[in-house]
Each structure stands twice: as C-alpha cells, then as structure tokens.
Design an enzyme around this catalytic site. Structure first.
Site, PDB file in Angstrom:
ATOM      1  N   HIS A 138       0.838  -1.201   0.000  1.00 56.68           N
ATOM      2  CA  HIS A 138       0.000   0.000   0.000  1.00 56.68           C
ATOM      3  C   HIS A 138       0.874   1.252   0.000  1.00 56.68           C
ATOM      4  O   HIS A 138       1.509   1.575   1.004  1.00 56.68           O
ATOM      5  CB  HIS A 138      -0.927  -0.028   1.226  1.00 56.68           C
ATOM      6  CG  HIS A 138      -1.911   1.084   1.250  1.00 56.68           C
ATOM      7  ND1 HIS A 138      -2.284   1.744   2.394  1.00 56.68           N
ATOM      8  CD2 HIS A 138      -2.610   1.672   0.244  1.00 56.68           C
ATOM      9  CE1 HIS A 138      -3.165   2.678   2.093  1.00 56.68           C
ATOM     10  NE2 HIS A 138      -3.378   2.656   0.798  1.00 56.68           N
ATOM     11  N   GLU A 150       2.978   0.372   3.189  1.00 54.85           N
ATOM     12  CA  GLU A 150       2.518  -0.658   4.125  1.00 54.85           C
ATOM     13  C   GLU A 150       2.663  -2.020   3.430  1.00 54.85           C
ATOM     14  O   GLU A 150       2.175  -2.200   2.309  1.00 54.85           O
ATOM     15  CB  GLU A 150       1.065  -0.411   4.538  1.00 54.85           C
ATOM     16  CG  GLU A 150       0.909   0.811   5.445  1.00 54.85           C
ATOM     17  CD  GLU A 150      -0.544   1.122   5.809  1.00 54.85           C
ATOM     18  OE1 GLU A 150      -0.767   1.631   6.919  1.00 54.85           O
ATOM     19  OE2 GLU A 150      -1.459   0.867   4.989  1.00 54.85           O
ATOM     20  N   ASN A 188      -5.108   4.010   6.955  1.00 53.42           N
ATOM     21  CA  ASN A 188      -6.474   4.322   6.530  1.00 53.42           C
ATOM     22  C   ASN A 188      -7.503   4.101   7.629  1.00 53.42           C
ATOM     23  O   ASN A 188      -8.600   4.638   7.560  1.00 53.42           O
ATOM     24  CB  ASN A 188      -6.850   3.546   5.267  1.00 53.42           C
ATOM     25  CG  ASN A 188      -6.519   4.375   4.045  1.00 53.42           C
ATOM     26  OD1 ASN A 188      -6.774   5.578   4.025  1.00 53.42           O
ATOM     27  ND2 ASN A 188      -5.925   3.767   3.047  1.00 53.42           N
TER      28      ASN A 188
HETATM   29  P1  NAI Z   1      -8.150   6.207 -10.058  1.00 56.58           P
HETATM   30  O1  NAI Z   1      -9.626   6.239 -10.206  1.00 56.58           O
HETATM   31  O2  NAI Z   1      -7.373   7.468 -10.160  1.00 56.58           O
HETATM   32  O3  NAI Z   1      -7.501   5.181 -11.140  1.00 56.58           O
HETATM   33  C1  NAI Z   1      -7.980   3.888 -11.344  1.00 56.58           C
HETATM   34  C2  NAI Z   1      -7.553   3.454 -12.738  1.00 56.58           C
HETATM   35  O4  NAI Z   1      -7.850   2.055 -12.903  1.00 56.58           O
HETATM   36  C3  NAI Z   1      -8.289   4.187 -13.871  1.00 56.58           C
HETATM   37  O5  NAI Z   1      -7.335   4.742 -14.763  1.00 56.58           O
HETATM   38  C4  NAI Z   1      -9.137   3.111 -14.541  1.00 56.58           C
HETATM   39  O6  NAI Z   1      -9.260   3.308 -15.949  1.00 56.58           O
HETATM   40  C5  NAI Z   1      -8.320   1.862 -14.228  1.00 56.58           C
HETATM   41  N1  NAI Z   1      -9.086   0.608 -14.219  1.00 56.58           N
HETATM   42  C6  NAI Z   1     -10.286   0.363 -13.665  1.00 56.58           C
HETATM   43  N2  NAI Z   1     -10.624  -0.930 -13.837  1.00 56.58           N
HETATM   44  C7  NAI Z   1      -9.594  -1.518 -14.508  1.00 56.58           C
HETATM   45  C8  NAI Z   1      -9.334  -2.840 -14.968  1.00 56.58           C
HETATM   46  N3  NAI Z   1     -10.210  -3.833 -14.763  1.00 56.58           N
HETATM   47  N4  NAI Z   1      -8.169  -3.081 -15.634  1.00 56.58           N
HETATM   48  C9  NAI Z   1      -7.281  -2.098 -15.844  1.00 56.58           C
HETATM   49  N5  NAI Z   1      -7.478  -0.815 -15.429  1.00 56.58           N
HETATM   50  C10 NAI Z   1      -8.614  -0.536 -14.764  1.00 56.58           C
HETATM   51  O7  NAI Z   1      -7.883   5.474  -8.662  1.00 56.58           O
HETATM   52  P2  NAI Z   1      -6.624   5.639  -7.681  1.00 56.58           P
HETATM   53  O8  NAI Z   1      -6.859   6.773  -6.783  1.00 56.58           O
HETATM   54  O9  NAI Z   1      -5.386   5.568  -8.473  1.00 56.58           O
HETATM   55  O10 NAI Z   1      -6.781   4.315  -6.789  1.00 56.58           O
HETATM   56  C11 NAI Z   1      -6.365   3.064  -7.275  1.00 56.58           C
HETATM   57  C12 NAI Z   1      -6.212   2.103  -6.094  1.00 56.58           C
HETATM   58  O11 NAI Z   1      -5.234   2.626  -5.178  1.00 56.58           O
HETATM   59  C13 NAI Z   1      -7.488   1.888  -5.281  1.00 56.58           C
HETATM   60  O12 NAI Z   1      -7.508   0.565  -4.817  1.00 56.58           O
HETATM   61  C14 NAI Z   1      -7.318   2.874  -4.123  1.00 56.58           C
HETATM   62  O13 NAI Z   1      -8.039   2.507  -2.980  1.00 56.58           O
HETATM   63  C15 NAI Z   1      -5.813   2.767  -3.883  1.00 56.58           C
HETATM   64  N6  NAI Z   1      -5.177   3.919  -3.238  1.00 56.58           N
HETATM   65  C16 NAI Z   1      -5.560   5.205  -3.553  1.00 56.58           C
HETATM   66  C17 NAI Z   1      -4.931   6.284  -2.947  1.00 56.58           C
HETATM   67  C18 NAI Z   1      -5.269   7.685  -3.305  1.00 56.58           C
HETATM   68  O14 NAI Z   1      -4.818   8.618  -2.611  1.00 56.58           O
HETATM   69  N7  NAI Z   1      -6.054   7.936  -4.364  1.00 56.58           N
HETATM   70  C19 NAI Z   1      -3.861   6.080  -1.934  1.00 56.58           C
HETATM   71  C20 NAI Z   1      -3.478   4.700  -1.757  1.00 56.58           C
HETATM   72  C21 NAI Z   1      -4.153   3.664  -2.354  1.00 56.58           C
END
Ligand code: NAI
Length: 283
Positions: A138, A150, A188
């Site tokens: 993480h 993490e 978190n």
């Molecule tokens: P985001 O919404 O910015 O990006 C997600 C991306 O995944 C998008 O570009 C989308 O097109 C792509 N996507 C969705 N389904 C897909 C699939 N089946 N195959 C390939 N690509 C796919 O989300 P973000 O913020 O980057 O979060 C991603 C992960 O990281 C989540 O699990 C979130 O909980 C975790 N996370 C987020 C943080 C944050 O500050 N935003 C911090 C730490 C972890």
C-alpha cells in the site's frame, strides 16, 4: 531479492505515481490500464514531471528513464514480470476478477500485490492459486514523494516474501511498515477520523468552513495538508469507497460511518483534483 521487471495495473492517480517511482529505481516498467486515453495521459504526465525535475537540475537521467517505461494493454505485457502491482478502482469484485486473470497469465515466479486502501488481502488472495506470492503493498499519494509503504501479509502470503520486499523497499528511498491484514490496515483506519470529523464540522451551521479547518490543522497541527485538501488529492470517489469498506468491515460502527457530503459529491462527480472540482476548484 531481484525486482527488475514491474507491471503496474491501473494508470490513475496511484498507478501512474507507482509506475514513475519504480522507473526511478531503474526497474523496467509496463503500465497497464483498460483505457488507452488514461494510459496516454499518465505517460505524458510522467514525462512532464521528469522534464520539470531535469529543468530544475534535480534529475540527470530523464532520457534513460523514458526508455524504461512503456504503456500497454494487459494482453501485451511480458509474462515474466517479477512483480505486478494492482492499482485499479477500489471495488472488491473487480479486483478479484482481475487477479484471477493475472494468476492465469503470469509465469509462476511473478509476485502479485494489491495497492488496495481497505480490502482484506486474504479476500483477494482467494481468487488466485499462488496464495504464497500474493500480498498487499500500500503506497501513499503522491507515490513518488510519500515514503511509507505498508507491507501487508495475507493469511497465506509467504513470511519470507514479505520480509524480502520490506528489505528491498528499505534499501530504496521508502520507509516500509509491516501491517496486519485488518480493515484499513494502519493509516487508513486512523485516517477515518481525520476526514469524518472535519466533514461533520463543515456540515454544522455556524461552525468553521473548509479553508479554516485546513488552515488550523496545518498551522497548529503541523500537517502538510488539511483534511479537505487531502480528500481532494486522494479523490472523493476513492475516499468514499474506502470509508464505506472500512465501515462495513467494522459492522457499521458509527465512528467509521461515511458522511452524506461524500456521497453527494460523488453523485455530482465532484471527485477533487482529478475532475477539477472537489471541496476546492482547480483550473
Ligand atoms: P483512479 O480512479 O485514479 O484510477 C484507477 C484506474 O484504474 C483508472 O485509470 C481506470 O481506468 C483503471 N481501471 C479500472 N478498472 C480496470 C481494470 N479492470 N483493468 C485495468 N485498469 C482498470 O484510482 P486511484 O486513486 O489511483 O486508486 C487506485 C487504487 O489505489 C485503489 O484501490 C485505491 O483505494 C488505492 N489507493 C488510492 C490512494 C489515493 O490517494 N487515491 C492512496 C493509496 C491507495
């Protein structure tokens, strides 16, 4: 431990930062998304970031880094990656479906890791055969800057693998921390109140507004960002999913309950910085 070939799946806020960071460690990185437009945007943003660092004299190998990273659809990546980091949408069923496919696609030595903010690692590990080579890694936002990673051992993750990864990150510019596979892990879970209480404050008439709360926490609390600035950076949609998942995991304990403002903002597509509108406006 040798980590040379990295695949990052999801080219959004986190995936693009994680891919950039691994490339900066001179790993060869394939960045994957199911949206070609998102892939192109992510690559452009990463190149721009390196160009800016180079202009400021803070990076001397921008040209080399650009040769180490490529964007791909999942069926185009090499099957012999050392490590795959998943950073797609925070939805358990979609993640499980993806891991099942990845498990069948990659060779037996490939480690599979999820960047989930809140889902139990063992629930995702159920989707794969290589349960010993599956764990949580993480990262924090922005992944190129935040030191903490993490390292989450699932029920069947190999102890040695977790220790080796910890040591690998420790040898780079990261500060790894071992976490139990509990909802929200450490940060978190603690952070739920950092967002929940400020949301209740701004929703109460005659109490402080977002700007005041952010300013007070920065000036008095010493935080780098206030809760509203941070929610806008994380993504209101992502933060809302994480809140719901931690709340459900703790049997809907009221202190973890999502605030109605979060759902309202998601419905209005006010996702924060990425949609240019959140608690603040970004032009
Ligand atoms: P985001 O919404 O910015 O990006 C997600 C991306 O995944 C998008 O570009 C989308 O097109 C792509 N996507 C969705 N389904 C897909 C699939 N089946 N195959 C390939 N690509 C796919 O989300 P973000 O913020 O980057 O979060 C991603 C992960 O990281 C989540 O699990 C979130 O909980 C975790 N996370 C987020 C943080 C944050 O500050 N935003 C911090 C730490 C972890």
């Amino acid at each position: 431990m040798k980590l040379q070939k990295i695949v990052v799946i999801g080219a959004g806020t986190m995936g693009s930062g994680i891919a950039q960071w691994f490339t900066q460690q001179l790993c060869s990185v394939e960045l994957v998304d199911n949206s070609q437009a998102q892939l192109e945007k992510a690559l452009k943003d990463i190149h721009t970031s390196w160009d800016k660092l180079a202009e400021k004299g803070k990076l001397s190998n921008a040209a080399e880094l650009k040769t180490l990273i490529s964007i791909k659809m999942i069926d185009q990546v090499a099957k012999d990656a050392d490590l795959v980091v998943e950073a797609i949408i925070e939805n358990l069923e979609i993640k499980r479906e993806l891991f099942k496919k990845l498990d069948a696609y990659f060779g037996p030595h490939t480690i599979l890791a999820s960047n989930t903010s809140s889902f139990p690692i063992h629930l995702m590990a159920e989707a794969v055969e290589r349960k010993d080579k599956f764990l949580g890694l993480h990262f924090f936002n922005p992944a190129t800057i935040m030191k903490l990673v993490e390292v989450i051992k699932g029920k069947d993750s190999s102890e040695k693998l977790c220790r080796d990864l910890y040591a690998w990150f420790d040898s780079k510019d990261k500060k790894p921390a071992f976490c139990k596979d509990s909802p929200g892990f450490i940060v978190n879970r603690v952070a739920r109140n950092f967002y929940g209480e400020p949301l209740r404050i701004v929703d109460t008439e005659n109490e402080a507004k977002e700007k005041e709360v952010d300013a007070i926490l920065k000036e008095v609390g010493g935080f780098k960002m206030g809760p509203f600035e941070l929610m806008d950076l994380i993504g209101i949609d992502v933060n809302y999913s994480v809140t719901c998942s931690v709340w459900e995991a703790y049997d809907k304990e009221p202190r973890f309950a999502p605030h109605k403002l979060q759902k309202q903002m998601v419905d209005e597509k006010r996702f924060g910085r990425k949609s240019k509108r959140g608690f603040y406006k970004y032009d």
